[in-house]
Design an enzyme around this catalytic site. Structure first.
Site, PDB file in Angstrom:
ATOM      1  CE  LYS A 133       7.331  12.116   1.693  1.00 39.20           C
ATOM      2  NZ  LYS A 133       7.024  10.679   1.469  1.00 39.20           N
ATOM      3  CB  THR A 189       6.152   7.516  -0.013  1.00 38.28           C
ATOM      4  OG1 THR A 189       6.245   7.211  -1.409  1.00 38.28           O
ATOM      5  CG2 THR A 189       7.216   6.736   0.741  1.00 38.28           C
ATOM      6  CE  LYS A 219       8.058   4.903  -3.599  1.00 38.08           C
ATOM      7  NZ  LYS A 219       6.967   5.847  -3.814  1.00 38.08           N
TER       8      LYS A 219
END
Length: 298
Positions: A240, A96, A172
């Site tokens: 994150k 990701t 994503k």
């Protein structure tokens, strides 16, 4: 086809084991952790500590590391995979990351003569072990075709989002907005119920059998009730990933207040020392604020 999986973590291990069943001894795993290498070796695979040790002529690389920096290092760094790859090899990067990072990696791959697929995944450790990942892929038709044997062994659905790298990563990031907010609100609901005197197991049973349920509530709050802090996906991951959501929203001039609040909850849980725990234990932030006792706490 010689295939490598870089990153034998909770999702990478599952993917690698399924590829091993499909392609046999032509699959190699890369991970610096001795325990991860031992697990893959015990299953009959070849495991190395560095991508620089991969078999020469590797034709496909599935990258399942944490972020763009790790992906770049694993592929193009001093101990990266690039010198070990066959001309025209396909790089399937499932970490990701920001769309801009995916585009930059794709440009570097093309300059070196490799195909690149921006291919984040969803499904967690369980989906990876079952070979039922969902793939959000963008890249050229040639890259998609060459990655076919990898996806046949690891995925139940591959979404082709177009030829431009970065579209997969964009999808994503949008997905992680939902995932992160769902976990945060699941923790909030569980914490409020506990604070107000509802038995946690009863609360769980009611919600999972009613319209307020979500996959994240059902999965993560089971971990909380069982006191299982094993990090299938850790609090730090959503620090994150929701940060990436905020970055994308700002770049698009888009307000994302729910993502921002959820992000701060995960940041708070990390500040309390829970960054490496299962992400359902973002509920520890509410515990710190309210003094609630979780079911398995001493």
């Amino acid at each position: 086809m010689r295939i490598a999986v870089i990153g034998l973590g909770s999702m990478g291990m599952g993917a690698a084991l399924n590829l091993l069943k499909s392609a046999g001894p032509d699959v190699a795993g890369v991970d610096p952790r001795e325990a991860a290498r031992a697990e893959f070796t015990a299953a009959g695979g070849t495991a190395v500590a560095s991508a620089a040790e991969l078999p020469q002529g590797t034709e496909a690389v599935l990258v399942l590391v944490v972020n763009a920096a790790q992906a770049r290092e694993a592929l193009f760094g001093p101990a990266g995979a690039a010198p070990r790859l066959a001309p025209g090899a396909v790089l399937i990067v499932s970490s990701t990351m920001a769309p801009a990072d995916a585009r930059a990696l794709a440009t570097e791959a093309a300059a070196r003569g490799f195909l690149y697929l921006d291919a984040p995944v969803s499904g967690g450790a369980a989906g990876a072990r079952a070979g039922k990942l969902t793939v959000m892929a963008s890249g050229t038709p040639e890259a998609v075709a060459k990655a076919g044997p990898v996806f046949a062994a690891t995925a139940q659905k591959v979404w082709d989002l177009g030829a431009e790298p970065g579209l997969g990563s964009t999808m994503k990031v949008v997905h992680q907005l939902l995932a992160g907010v769902h976990i945060a609100v699941a923790a909030e609901a569980m914490a409020l119920g506990i604070k107000a005197g509802i038995d946690p197991e009863t609360l769980y049973g009611v919600v999972t059998g009613a319209a307020g349920n979500s996959w994240m509530f059902e999965n993560r709050m089971r971990h909380v009730i069982d006191g299982d802090e094993t990090p299938r996906s850790a609090v730090d991951i959503f620090v994150k990933d929701l940060g990436l959501v905020g970055d994308l929203a700002r770049a698009e001039g888009f307000p994302a207040p729910l993502a921002a609040q959820a992000h701060q909850l995960f940041v708070a849980a990390r500040a309390l020392g829970h960054g490496g725990k299962d992400d359902g234990f973002v509920i520890r932030a509410y515990q710190a604020l309210t003094g609630i006792r979780l079911p398995k706490d001493a």
